[in-house]
Design an enzyme around this catalytic site. Structure first.
Site, mmCIF file in Angstrom:
data_model
loop_
_atom_site.group_PDB
_atom_site.id
_atom_site.type_symbol
_atom_site.label_atom_id
_atom_site.label_comp_id
_atom_site.label_asym_id
_atom_site.label_seq_id
_atom_site.Cartn_x
_atom_site.Cartn_y
_atom_site.Cartn_z
ATOM 1 N N TYR A 164 5.492 21.502 17.337
ATOM 2 C CA TYR A 164 4.094 21.013 17.079
ATOM 3 C C TYR A 164 3.723 20.119 18.035
ATOM 4 O O TYR A 164 4.568 19.533 18.913
ATOM 5 C CB TYR A 164 4.214 20.016 15.684
ATOM 6 C CG TYR A 164 4.064 20.581 14.306
ATOM 7 C CD1 TYR A 164 3.070 20.820 13.751
ATOM 8 C CD2 TYR A 164 5.400 20.866 13.843
ATOM 9 C CE1 TYR A 164 2.985 21.383 12.400
ATOM 10 C CE2 TYR A 164 5.330 21.388 12.382
ATOM 11 C CZ TYR A 164 4.312 21.600 11.792
ATOM 12 O OH TYR A 164 4.202 22.499 10.589
ATOM 13 N N ASP A 210 -1.587 20.906 6.569
ATOM 14 C CA ASP A 210 -2.314 20.058 5.951
ATOM 15 C C ASP A 210 -4.165 20.348 6.228
ATOM 16 O O ASP A 210 -4.486 20.833 7.385
ATOM 17 C CB ASP A 210 -2.191 18.608 6.254
ATOM 18 C CG ASP A 210 -1.419 18.108 5.449
ATOM 19 O OD1 ASP A 210 -0.806 18.619 4.704
ATOM 20 O OD2 ASP A 210 -0.863 16.935 5.820
#
Lengths: 246, 246
Positions: free
Chosen positions: B110, B52
């Site tokens: 992540y 994103d």
């Protein structure tokens, strides 16, 4: 009237250092302007450490005098509302009127951060100096050990600013390895102009094999006004904190 | 013709995410443009993870096909000469022509980084989400443990993108405390749209006492198309690496 001490953190990336100068934005100027607006008095802060253009701080210290009725510890919160996000006051408190952040005895801690790997990591580029050749950190620590103690650091400063004495005391100088990071952490009673960056540049040269650790004691014994190593780039340097002695 | 795999690190601060879109600068677009110039062929890379806007990466992966005679491992060096400093190729190598970075089975890691202290530190503001109220990290880990394993994560995704199945497997989800830093490190076989940021937002709510850890298993047992927690801000998120399985 009371004297207020501020502990100030900043990201030096966009600033031409601490000290006010014409035609350039500095940390001191930004704080003066916002304090003057907040307190509705003409405020000129006195900083402890005049960090260079691009150098960062976690805990620089400044004082100013004010007639304000805002409680001392609340000034940090009120001022942070007005400051840009790259300058954040960490605390505010009242100190005696004769406390001067430059003349009061202190111990300063700086960190010089190096990213030592084959390729730069973009998320570390603003606060680390990137060195792609493998550093010999054992040799760097060996060289660093010679610098600890009281010495004439004439060869470890830029000649731009004249000072009475170039003798300073380094309490500790550690070469800390954290994965790809090499952190040079130095504590001392005061540092000459560009001294930490020249120490960093010198230790990096030692780590690269360009200079032998044994050169350091020779330079310290016969200090000349010739820089022993280059200034390492400003953006790797952070003023961590300043402890004031009783 | 050969297929080249790139491992790519970037600082997402200035980019509108990975994927090409009109009227916005994206990581994919910048790399396509510079690869096309370097190789003098029309190159369109295929990325593994479409991060994103504002999300960072230490090791996203992309592939492209080329007729170039530049050795595969040298492409990283040549391309880095042309890329801006906030995008750095970490390695380049040849892979089989049928290797597809999105369809090949993989494990993604992540990290969601939180700065948890009273005042923001400016030098950490770009890569950490700042939370000034003290987080209860024991409760966060308790909640995190419920999420490990194979579950229907329907309540942990944004509904913007429709997918066939919302079942995913999380291999590990650790709440790591390092001084003022709280790092949420998650490994899984795939993540739904906004899933890591919703997990982070949910665990932060648990850490703040807004939600009890015991709510998590209830949500997982009867998942609804209603988000269990808010999206934590993008700039705290970093795609650490992608491991492809044999």
């Amino acid at each position: 009237m009371k004297r207020i001490k501020l502990v100030i953190a900043y990201d030096g990336t966009k600033y031409c250092g601490w000290q006010i100068q014409p035609n350039a934005i500095t940390v001191e100027e930004v704080i003066n302007k916002q304090l003057t607006k907040l307190l509705d008095e003409d405020i000129e802060i006195i900083g402890s450490s005049r960090t260079d253009s691009g150098v960062h701080a976690l805990g620089n210290v400044a004082v100013f005098d004010t007639e304000t009725r805002i409680p001392a510890d609340k000034i940090a919160y009120a001022l942070n509302q007005r400051l840009p996000k790259d300058i954040v006051i960490q605390s505010s408190c009242e100190v005696p009127l004769d406390f001067h952040p430059r003349y009061h005895k202190s111990c300063k801690t700086y960190e010089y951060k190096i990213l030592n790997r084959e390729f730069l990591l973009p998320t570390m580029r603003l606060y680390h100096h990137f060195v792609y050749k493998k550093l010999d950190t054992d040799k760097m620590q060996e060289a660093a050990n010679y610098l600890v103690g009281e010495h004439d650091f004439k060869s470890f400063c830029s000649t731009k600013i004249q000072v009475k004495s170039t003798v300073r005391t380094i309490y500790s100088l550690d070469v800390i390895c954290k994965g790809d990071e090499v952190i040079l952490r130095v504590r001392g009673n005061g540092f000459l102009y560009n001294m930490v960056r020249i120490i960093a540049g010198t230790l990096i040269n030692v780590g690269l094999g360009i200079m032998e650790p044994s050169k350091i004691p020779k330079v310290l014994e016969s200090p000349e006004r010739v820089k022993v190593g280059p200034n390492a780039p400003a953006h790797g340097l952070t003023l961590v904190n300043i402890e004031f002695k009783e």
